[in-house]
Design a protein around this motif. Sequence first.
Motif, PDB file in Angstrom:
ATOM      1  N   ALA A  39      95.207 -26.734 -25.241  1.00  0.00           N
ATOM      2  CA  ALA A  39      96.707 -27.211 -24.641  1.00  0.00           C
ATOM      3  C   ALA A  39      97.651 -26.150 -24.990  1.00  0.00           C
ATOM      4  O   ALA A  39      98.863 -26.511 -25.268  1.00  0.00           O
ATOM      5  N   LEU A  40      97.237 -24.706 -25.057  1.00  0.00           N
ATOM      6  CA  LEU A  40      98.119 -23.705 -25.381  1.00  0.00           C
ATOM      7  C   LEU A  40      98.394 -22.952 -24.097  1.00  0.00           C
ATOM      8  O   LEU A  40      97.423 -22.671 -23.392  1.00  0.00           O
ATOM      9  N   ALA A  41      99.219 -22.091 -24.346  1.00  0.00           N
ATOM     10  CA  ALA A  41      99.889 -20.878 -23.289  1.00  0.00           C
ATOM     11  C   ALA A  41     100.114 -19.654 -24.193  1.00  0.00           C
ATOM     12  O   ALA A  41     101.027 -19.896 -25.036  1.00  0.00           O
ATOM     13  N   LYS A  42      99.706 -18.642 -23.612  1.00  0.00           N
ATOM     14  CA  LYS A  42     100.340 -17.130 -24.103  1.00  0.00           C
ATOM     15  C   LYS A  42     101.293 -17.162 -23.014  1.00  0.00           C
ATOM     16  O   LYS A  42     101.218 -16.855 -21.760  1.00  0.00           O
ATOM     17  N   VAL A  43     102.513 -16.924 -23.406  1.00  0.00           N
ATOM     18  CA  VAL A  43     103.658 -16.628 -22.826  1.00  0.00           C
ATOM     19  C   VAL A  43     104.316 -15.289 -23.195  1.00  0.00           C
ATOM     20  O   VAL A  43     104.334 -14.816 -24.293  1.00  0.00           O
TER      21      VAL A  43
END
Length: 60
Positions: A35-39
């Motif tokens: 549940a991680l996003a690279k932004v």
Amino acid sequence: MNVHRAQEILAADVKIDVELNGLPVWIDSVDSAKALAKVHAEENPADARTVSVQELEEVH
């Protein structure tokens, strides 16, 4: 935001505005298992970080 919506935004053909703590960001990738996003910051692509998708907010 949830993982499914983050994945939809990443795959969208049109730009969907997303913010992290009130700052505009682009979603580069989503790790659904964690549940991680690279932004990265819209105005500074070098400012990349990995955050919980729950920290992201879709701008309507």
